[in-house]
Each structure stands twice: as structure tokens, then as C-alpha cells.
Write a protein that holds these residues in place. Structure first.
Motif, PDB file in Angstrom:
ATOM      1  N   ILE A  74       0.837  -1.201   0.000  1.00 19.62           N
ATOM      2  CA  ILE A  74       0.000   0.000   0.000  1.00 19.62           C
ATOM      3  C   ILE A  74       0.876   1.256   0.000  1.00 19.62           C
ATOM      4  CG2 ILE A  74      -1.642   1.347   1.399  1.00 19.62           C
ATOM      5  CD1 ILE A  74      -2.923  -1.048  -0.052  1.00 19.62           C
ATOM      6  N   MET A  75       1.947   1.250   0.780  1.00 22.48           N
ATOM      7  CA  MET A  75       2.839   2.401   0.827  1.00 22.48           C
ATOM      8  C   MET A  75       3.433   2.685  -0.561  1.00 22.48           C
ATOM      9  SD  MET A  75       6.409   3.061   2.840  1.00 22.48           S
ATOM     10  CE  MET A  75       7.216   1.881   1.780  1.00 22.48           C
ATOM     11  N   ILE A  76       3.891   1.651  -1.253  1.00 22.73           N
ATOM     12  CA  ILE A  76       4.475   1.843  -2.589  1.00 22.73           C
ATOM     13  C   ILE A  76       3.415   2.363  -3.552  1.00 22.73           C
ATOM     14  CG2 ILE A  76       5.487   0.646  -4.564  1.00 22.73           C
ATOM     15  CD1 ILE A  76       6.962  -1.147  -2.504  1.00 22.73           C
ATOM     16  N   TRP A  77       2.197   1.822  -3.463  1.00 20.93           N
ATOM     17  CA  TRP A  77       1.106   2.288  -4.328  1.00 20.93           C
ATOM     18  C   TRP A  77       0.917   3.795  -4.144  1.00 20.93           C
ATOM     19  CZ3 TRP A  77      -1.995  -0.534  -7.736  1.00 20.93           C
ATOM     20  CH2 TRP A  77      -3.061   0.169  -8.295  1.00 20.93           C
ATOM     21  N   PHE A  78       0.834   4.241  -2.884  1.00 24.95           N
ATOM     22  CA  PHE A  78       0.570   5.648  -2.628  1.00 24.95           C
ATOM     23  C   PHE A  78       1.790   6.539  -2.831  1.00 24.95           C
ATOM     24  CE2 PHE A  78      -3.333   3.936  -0.791  1.00 24.95           C
ATOM     25  CZ  PHE A  78      -4.227   4.697  -1.534  1.00 24.95           C
ATOM     26  N   LEU A  79       2.982   5.980  -2.765  1.00 21.49           N
ATOM     27  CA  LEU A  79       4.149   6.748  -3.196  1.00 21.49           C
ATOM     28  C   LEU A  79       4.014   7.089  -4.681  1.00 21.49           C
ATOM     29  CD1 LEU A  79       7.158   5.001  -1.410  1.00 21.49           C
ATOM     30  CD2 LEU A  79       6.426   7.379  -1.112  1.00 21.49           C
ATOM     31  N   SER A  80       3.513   6.146  -5.452  1.00 20.43           N
ATOM     32  CA  SER A  80       3.329   6.401  -6.885  1.00 20.43           C
ATOM     33  C   SER A  80       2.224   7.430  -7.133  1.00 20.43           C
ATOM     34  CB  SER A  80       3.032   5.107  -7.643  1.00 20.43           C
ATOM     35  OG  SER A  80       1.699   4.688  -7.460  1.00 20.43           O
ATOM     36  N   VAL A  81       1.228   7.460  -6.262  1.00 23.89           N
ATOM     37  CA  VAL A  81       0.097   8.375  -6.435  1.00 23.89           C
ATOM     38  C   VAL A  81       0.409   9.774  -5.911  1.00 23.89           C
ATOM     39  CG1 VAL A  81      -2.294   8.832  -5.709  1.00 23.89           C
ATOM     40  CG2 VAL A  81      -1.615   6.511  -6.389  1.00 23.89           C
ATOM     41  N   PHE A  82       0.955   9.864  -4.688  1.00 23.89           N
ATOM     42  CA  PHE A  82       1.086  11.157  -4.012  1.00 23.89           C
ATOM     43  C   PHE A  82       2.472  11.802  -4.101  1.00 23.89           C
ATOM     44  CE2 PHE A  82      -2.279   9.143  -1.231  1.00 23.89           C
ATOM     45  CZ  PHE A  82      -3.330   9.841  -1.808  1.00 23.89           C
ATOM     46  N   VAL A  83       3.515  11.024  -4.311  1.00 23.95           N
ATOM     47  CA  VAL A  83       4.864  11.568  -4.186  1.00 23.95           C
ATOM     48  C   VAL A  83       5.648  11.506  -5.497  1.00 23.95           C
ATOM     49  CG1 VAL A  83       7.038  11.421  -2.887  1.00 23.95           C
ATOM     50  CG2 VAL A  83       4.878  10.851  -1.766  1.00 23.95           C
ATOM     51  N   TYR A  84       5.409  10.513  -6.311  1.00 18.79           N
ATOM     52  CA  TYR A  84       6.262  10.263  -7.467  1.00 18.79           C
ATOM     53  C   TYR A  84       6.423  11.491  -8.368  1.00 18.79           C
ATOM     54  CZ  TYR A  84       8.472   8.152 -11.460  1.00 18.79           C
ATOM     55  OH  TYR A  84       9.353   7.871 -12.466  1.00 18.79           O
ATOM     56  N   ASP A  85       5.341  12.192  -8.658  1.00 22.91           N
ATOM     57  CA  ASP A  85       5.442  13.351  -9.557  1.00 22.91           C
ATOM     58  C   ASP A  85       6.321  14.457  -8.982  1.00 22.91           C
ATOM     59  OD1 ASP A  85       3.850  12.184 -11.532  1.00 22.91           O
ATOM     60  OD2 ASP A  85       2.001  12.963 -10.645  1.00 22.91           O
ATOM     61  N   LYS A  86       6.407  14.547  -7.657  1.00 25.47           N
ATOM     62  CA  LYS A  86       7.222  15.573  -7.007  1.00 25.47           C
ATOM     63  C   LYS A  86       8.686  15.167  -6.896  1.00 25.47           C
ATOM     64  CE  LYS A  86       3.243  16.980  -4.374  1.00 25.47           C
ATOM     65  NZ  LYS A  86       2.444  16.643  -3.236  1.00 25.47           N
ATOM     66  N   ALA A  87       8.937  13.862  -6.774  1.00 19.82           N
ATOM     67  CA  ALA A  87      10.310  13.382  -6.565  1.00 19.82           C
ATOM     68  C   ALA A  87      10.471  11.995  -7.190  1.00 19.82           C
ATOM     69  CB  ALA A  87      10.630  13.348  -5.074  1.00 19.82           C
ATOM     70  N   VAL A  95      12.166   2.818  -3.252  1.00 16.86           N
ATOM     71  CA  VAL A  95      11.515   1.516  -3.464  1.00 16.86           C
ATOM     72  C   VAL A  95      12.565   0.469  -3.846  1.00 16.86           C
ATOM     73  CG1 VAL A  95       9.873   0.265  -4.928  1.00 16.86           C
ATOM     74  CG2 VAL A  95       9.274   2.531  -4.015  1.00 16.86           C
ATOM     75  N   LEU A  96      13.468   0.831  -4.721  1.00 16.78           N
ATOM     76  CA  LEU A  96      14.525  -0.097  -5.141  1.00 16.78           C
ATOM     77  C   LEU A  96      15.367  -0.549  -3.957  1.00 16.78           C
ATOM     78  CD1 LEU A  96      16.154  -1.536  -7.384  1.00 16.78           C
ATOM     79  CD2 LEU A  96      17.458   0.586  -7.639  1.00 16.78           C
ATOM     80  N   TYR A  97      15.810   0.384  -3.127  1.00 14.36           N
ATOM     81  CA  TYR A  97      16.646   0.027  -1.983  1.00 14.36           C
ATOM     82  C   TYR A  97      15.865  -0.816  -0.968  1.00 14.36           C
ATOM     83  CZ  TYR A  97      19.844   3.575  -3.850  1.00 14.36           C
ATOM     84  OH  TYR A  97      20.681   4.310  -4.652  1.00 14.36           O
ATOM     85  N   GLY A  98      14.596  -0.519  -0.796  1.00 16.97           N
ATOM     86  CA  GLY A  98      13.773  -1.323   0.099  1.00 16.97           C
ATOM     87  C   GLY A  98      13.637  -2.753  -0.390  1.00 16.97           C
ATOM     88  N   ILE A  99      13.432  -2.910  -1.676  1.00 14.43           N
ATOM     89  CA  ILE A  99      13.315  -4.262  -2.250  1.00 14.43           C
ATOM     90  C   ILE A  99      14.639  -5.004  -2.136  1.00 14.43           C
ATOM     91  CG2 ILE A  99      12.927  -5.561  -4.387  1.00 14.43           C
ATOM     92  CD1 ILE A  99      10.900  -3.331  -5.144  1.00 14.43           C
ATOM     93  N   LEU A 100      15.737  -4.313  -2.399  1.00 14.92           N
ATOM     94  CA  LEU A 100      17.050  -4.957  -2.275  1.00 14.92           C
ATOM     95  C   LEU A 100      17.327  -5.373  -0.824  1.00 14.92           C
ATOM     96  CD1 LEU A 100      19.173  -2.750  -4.697  1.00 14.92           C
ATOM     97  CD2 LEU A 100      18.496  -5.140  -5.032  1.00 14.92           C
TER      98      LEU A 100
END
Length: 145
Positions: A74-87, A95-100
Motif C-alpha cells: 500500500i505504501m508503494i502504491w501511494f508513493l506512486s500516487v502522491f509523491v512520485y510526480d514531485k520526486a 523503493v529499489l533500496y527497500g526491495i534490495l
């Protein structure tokens, strides 16, 4: 790779991670534990039926695991919705570092616990979850549009 494709792929990543949450939640109750038991049996290949959810400790751990995985998705989903366009680059890297981090710790623990098969399966989950997020988007092409 465009920013829009990365943003879209973050939702795929969220689904891949988050989809394990409800499965493991089902493992908390005797009446619904079979999907979680079968998943754990598959991850500790071969499927042999030796994996059980009889212990209340296992069911509790399943609740914790399900909650963490669902929340992470859910956090990754909402990062894509609320934060991605800004950063976009910061979200991609986070997300990459968390998955690694998940991959290395989960795989090391799997090997240490005698479940090397899960470390091998983790490679496929890693590739699916990371996909194109491994690479930054092409900024020059995006600036031309």
C-alpha cells in the motif's frame, strides 16, 4: 524508460509485494490457513505437505508478515500516487533500496534456515518487483515532450 512507465510499474511492484499480505493474513485462522500453508510449502520447495500452520506462533507470525507485506505494498502504491510526480528519482531509489534490503535479508535468512529454495524464488520475485525501476528514467526524452 519514461517517468510515466516507472509510475505505472510502481503499482505493479505494489501489487507483487502487497498481494502476499492477504494470503498470509488467511494463515491466522484455522478455517482459512490453506493458501498461506500452501504458499509457505511452495516457498520451501519441494511441495511435500510438511509445512503446517498448527502452531499458534506460526499463525501469529503469519499475521505479522501479512500486515507488513500488505502495508508495504500500500505504501508503494501511494508513493506512486502522491509523491512520485514531485520526486520521481527519490521514490524510485527508495523503493529499489527497500526491495534490495528485503531480498538480501530474506534470502540470507532462508539459506540460514535451510530453505535455500526460497532464496532462489526470491530472485524471480526481485526481478518482477524491480523490473524497469532498476534504471532511472530517460530525462532527455521526457524533457522533449
Amino acid at each position: 524508460m519514461t517517468k510515466q512507465f516507472h509510475k505505472f510499474y510502481l503499482k505493479i511492484t505494489a501489487f507483487v509485494i502487497g498481494s502476499f499480505g492477504p494470503i498470509f493474513f488467511l494463515g491466522t485462522m484455522k478455517e482459512t490457513l490453506e493458501p498461506a500453508r500452501l504458499t509457505l510449502d511452495l516457498l520451501s520447495w519441494p511441495i511435500d505437505g510438511f509445512t503446517t500452520f498448527e502452531s499458534p506462533d506460526t499463525r501469529f507470525l503469519s499475521a505479522l508478515t501479512g500486515g507488513f507485506l500488505f502495508g508495504w505494498g500500500i505504501m508503494i502504491w501511494f508513493l506512486s500516487v502522491f509523491v512520485y510526480d514531485k520526486a520521481p528519482e527519490e521514490v524510485r531509489k527508495s523503493v529499489l533500496y527497500g526491495i534490495l534490503a528485503w531480498f538480501f535479508l530474506d534470502s540470507a535468512g532462508s539459506i540460514a534456515s535451510g530453505n535455500t529454495s526460497n532464496a532462489i524464488i526470491n530472485v524471480f520475485v526481485l526481478l518482477l518487483a524491480v523490473g524497469p525501476l532498476w534504471f532511472p528514467h530517460n530525462q532527455e526524452k521526457n524533457q522533449e515532450k
